[in-house]
Design an enzyme around this catalytic site. Structure first.
Site, PDB file in Angstrom:
ATOM      1  N   GLY A  25       0.831  -1.204   0.000  1.00 31.77           N
ATOM      2  CA  GLY A  25       0.000   0.000   0.000  1.00 31.77           C
ATOM      3  C   GLY A  25       0.855   1.239   0.000  1.00 31.77           C
ATOM      4  O   GLY A  25       2.086   1.176  -0.049  1.00 31.77           O
ATOM      5  N   GLY A  27       0.749   5.665   1.313  1.00 31.02           N
ATOM      6  CA  GLY A  27       0.071   6.682   2.094  1.00 31.02           C
ATOM      7  C   GLY A  27       0.842   7.980   2.074  1.00 31.02           C
ATOM      8  O   GLY A  27       1.748   8.175   1.257  1.00 31.02           O
ATOM      9  N   GLY A  28       0.481   8.849   2.994  1.00 26.22           N
ATOM     10  CA  GLY A  28       1.060  10.185   3.013  1.00 26.22           C
ATOM     11  C   GLY A  28       2.536  10.202   3.300  1.00 26.22           C
ATOM     12  O   GLY A  28       3.219  11.175   3.000  1.00 26.22           O
ATOM     13  N   MET A  29       3.085   9.115   3.896  1.00 25.78           N
ATOM     14  CA  MET A  29       4.497   9.090   4.223  1.00 25.78           C
ATOM     15  C   MET A  29       5.306   8.213   3.289  1.00 25.78           C
ATOM     16  O   MET A  29       6.529   8.170   3.389  1.00 25.78           O
ATOM     17  CB  MET A  29       4.682   8.620   5.667  1.00 25.78           C
ATOM     18  CG  MET A  29       4.586   9.728   6.687  1.00 25.78           C
ATOM     19  SD  MET A  29       5.865  10.981   6.457  1.00 25.78           S
ATOM     20  CE  MET A  29       7.318   9.987   6.675  1.00 25.78           C
ATOM     21  N   VAL A  32       4.566   1.130   1.079  1.00 22.63           N
ATOM     22  CA  VAL A  32       4.851   0.005   1.968  1.00 22.63           C
ATOM     23  C   VAL A  32       4.931  -1.277   1.152  1.00 22.63           C
ATOM     24  O   VAL A  32       4.074  -1.547   0.305  1.00 22.63           O
ATOM     25  CB  VAL A  32       3.761  -0.133   3.052  1.00 22.63           C
ATOM     26  CG1 VAL A  32       4.104  -1.275   4.009  1.00 22.63           C
ATOM     27  CG2 VAL A  32       3.613   1.170   3.821  1.00 22.63           C
ATOM     28  N   LYS A  47       8.804   0.388   4.777  1.00 19.94           N
ATOM     29  CA  LYS A  47       8.170   1.647   4.386  1.00 19.94           C
ATOM     30  C   LYS A  47       9.249   2.533   3.782  1.00 19.94           C
ATOM     31  O   LYS A  47      10.217   2.906   4.447  1.00 19.94           O
ATOM     32  CB  LYS A  47       7.516   2.323   5.582  1.00 19.94           C
ATOM     33  CG  LYS A  47       6.631   3.489   5.188  1.00 19.94           C
ATOM     34  CD  LYS A  47       5.692   3.868   6.313  1.00 19.94           C
ATOM     35  CE  LYS A  47       4.605   4.790   5.785  1.00 19.94           C
ATOM     36  NZ  LYS A  47       3.609   5.115   6.821  1.00 19.94           N
ATOM     37  N   ASP A 140      -3.644  10.963  12.959  1.00 20.21           N
ATOM     38  CA  ASP A 140      -4.244  10.413  11.737  1.00 20.21           C
ATOM     39  C   ASP A 140      -4.883   9.059  12.013  1.00 20.21           C
ATOM     40  O   ASP A 140      -4.754   8.119  11.235  1.00 20.21           O
ATOM     41  CB  ASP A 140      -3.191  10.280  10.636  1.00 20.21           C
ATOM     42  CG  ASP A 140      -3.816  10.061   9.250  1.00 20.21           C
ATOM     43  OD1 ASP A 140      -4.982  10.475   9.061  1.00 20.21           O
ATOM     44  OD2 ASP A 140      -3.152   9.468   8.381  1.00 20.21           O
TER      45      ASP A 140
END
Length: 558
Positions: A25, A27-29, A32, A47, A140
């Site tokens: 997946g 995300g904002g950071m 992964v 990550k 979050d």
């Protein structure tokens, strides 16, 4: 969001001593991946900051902060960080691989069974409380960041937006997203649908922001719906700031009523009116589950004839103290044709007394129906304010600040959702004034009755009984349901009465004191709410009657 050809090509390659096998997946950071740690021969999650993003100092700082924050935590329901790594092309960290679906996939449009609800809610709140104890605010929290493994254990992921009290990095770009692939570039940190009002306004946040986000998650787990919706991020944030969500017990009528109250308190717009710690929230959820499991509280799906509730220990203590301490006569209802009054001698169980406050400034107080909260009037420097204490934790919250007028007679609504109080305009508590109510979980105080004199009482169905002083000291007893400030005159009792009022346990009668024609003394009487004639509790004359209260049999009063 951040995926590009460079990161997609990492699948099947080695990064340091990690063999990347699949993309999990993004995300904002960052992105992964599933990978194999060839040194320890175990699967991990990597990550990685995407190519092009790692070149900025700001993003690199945020990434390293995320790793340090997670590594500082040690809790079975928080993902474990194994290592942080740097190569010539990438910066990444290795963390525990949680093999299971995220909570949002489990929820979709359905609510969780109650037993499973409590399992997840208690694990989640315990994990977040642990982070808060370390000075870490997640910022979050959302179902996509909560994974349930194959053994049913919960793990909270992605503390990439966490904020250490000692280190705050503000003013950076962040992608915010809504379910349904609504995205926008901005500077608000978090996912819009699960933001707190202070996040939506771009204000500084503290752990109470996470409590609001937890409230949204708890709401969704209970109903299968999110409480605040909009077609765009802006309209969703507007809903978070302004709208009051539909009560969870209306959307899912099998839920225990007190769960709805817990969730509403989490979703208070004002941080000061939410739970002040996740530990308090966790404890309330734990208490509720124990009460349901023990049979002390039943849930609607288990009931045949409406909700039933056993008398809790704290309420028994208060009732017992009333029987022991109050120096008053007990009179029984005088049925038609009776010549004598049979006295009632209540039993007095062994009791212990525990002080709840020690300020010496408490004037009036009342206990919530579930025995968990104490509402009290605090009198200091000639002013009165209304406060709420959570008995289990000893935490106090001012819910009505000192204001013009004389605040008195706090009372909980039968469902425990509201606190009613009288605000007199004169110098006496018995002076003409208004009856107000304020939500237990936060919100503005609202006037529900104007021109009420002295005390009032609330029936089991929420009907208000109050006095109104008119026509040269004539007190007329009116009753009102108190909805939206409208009064419905159910009974007008046009004899001279005292201010004392008490509604019977079944809500059929109100006890008060009438002044006989001679104008001397008072006679305790009962007025049926259906408009029938009043009937006296004997013909004895009393002086200075105060604190009228019905006994549980509905036939006698103290």
């Amino acid at each position: 969001m951040y995926a590009d050809e460079t990161t997609d090509r990492l699948i099947g390659t080695m990064l340091a001593h990690y063999q990347i096998t699949a993309k999990l997946g993004e995300g904002g950071m960052g992105v992964v991946y599933r990978a194999l740690d060839t040194k320890l021969d175990r699967e991990v999650a990597l990550k990685i900051l995407p190519a092009g993003v790692t070149t900025t100092t700001e993003t690199r700082i945020r990434f390293e902060r995320e790793v340090k924050v997670i590594a500082a935590l040690n809790h079975p329901n928080i993902v474990t960080v194994h290592a942080i790594e740097h190569t010539e092309t990438h910066t990444f960290f290795a963390m525990e691989l949680v093999d299971g679906p995220p909570l949002d996939q489990l929820l979709q449009t359905r609510a969780l069974p109650l037993a499973r609800y409590f399992e997840i809610a208690l694990s989640l709140t315990d994990a977040v409380s642990c982070a808060h104890d370390q000075g870490i605010t997640h910022r979050d929290l959302k179902p996509a960041n909560i994974v349930v493994d194959k053994q049913g254990r919960l793990k909270v992921l992605d503390f990439g937006l966490a904020k250490l009290k000692s280190m705050a990095i503000e003013d950076f770009a962040q992608t915010v997203a809504l379910p349904g692939s609504i995205t926008v570039e901005g500077r608000i940190v978090g996912t819009v649908a699960y933001m707190s009002p202070e996040q939506a306004e771009g204000k500084s946040v503290d752990p109470r922001s996470d409590i609001f986000s937890l409230g949204i998650i708890l709401y969704q787990m209970a109903t299968g719906q999110i409480p605040f919706r909009g077609d765009t991020p802006v309209s969703t944030m507007s809903a978070i700031l302004k709208d009051t969500p539909t009560p969870v017990t209306e959307l899912n009528q099998t839920l225990p009523h007190h769960l709805g109250r817990i969730i509403r308190r989490c979703l208070a717009k004002d941080p000061g009116r939410r739970y002040q710690s996740v530990r308090d929230l966790h404890n309330d959820l734990l208490d509720l589950r124990e009460e349901i499991d023990s049979g002390e509280m039943s849930v609607p799906a288990m009931e045949a004839n409406g909700p039933r509730r056993r008398l809790g220990a704290r309420r028994l203590l208060v009732v017992g103290l009333l029987l022991v301490v109050v120096a008053a006569a007990t009179v029984s209802f005088w049925p038609p044709g009776s010549d004598t009054v049979t006295p009632v001698v209540p039993s007095t169980p062994e009791l212990s007394v525990t002080p709840l406050t020690r300020s010496g400034a408490i004037d009036l107080a009342c206990l919530s129906p579930d025995g968990k909260y104490l509402a009290y009037v605090r009198a200091e420097d000639g002013q009165r304010s209304l406060w709420l204490r959570q008995i289990a934790t000893g935490s106090d919250l001012e819910i009505v600040p000192a204001t013009a007028g004389l605040l008195s007679d706090p009372q909980f609504s039968p469902d425990g959702d509201f606190i009613y109080y009288h605000l007199a305009r004169g110098e006496s508590e018995k002076s003409r004034g208004d009856i107000h109510r304020v939500p237990l979980v936060g919100g503005r105080s609202r006037r529900v009755v104007s021109g009420a004199s002295g005390e009032f009482a609330i029936s089991p169905d929420g009907t208000l009984a109050f006095n109104r002083h008119e026509d040269m000291n004539r007190h007329i007893m009116l009753l009102s349901r108190g909805e939206d400030g409208e009064t419905s005159e159910l009974v007008t009792y046009s004899v001279l009465t005292s201010h004392e009022l008490a509604i019977s346990p079944d809500g059929s009668m109100v006890a008060t004191c009438r002044i006989p024609a001679a104008g001397i003394g008072e006679i305790v009487t009962a007025v049926p709410l259906d408009g029938g004639p009043a009937r006296d509790f004997g013909d004895e004359l009393w002086n200075g009657v105060a604190g009228l209260a019905w006994l549980p049999d509905g036939q006698s009063v103290l």
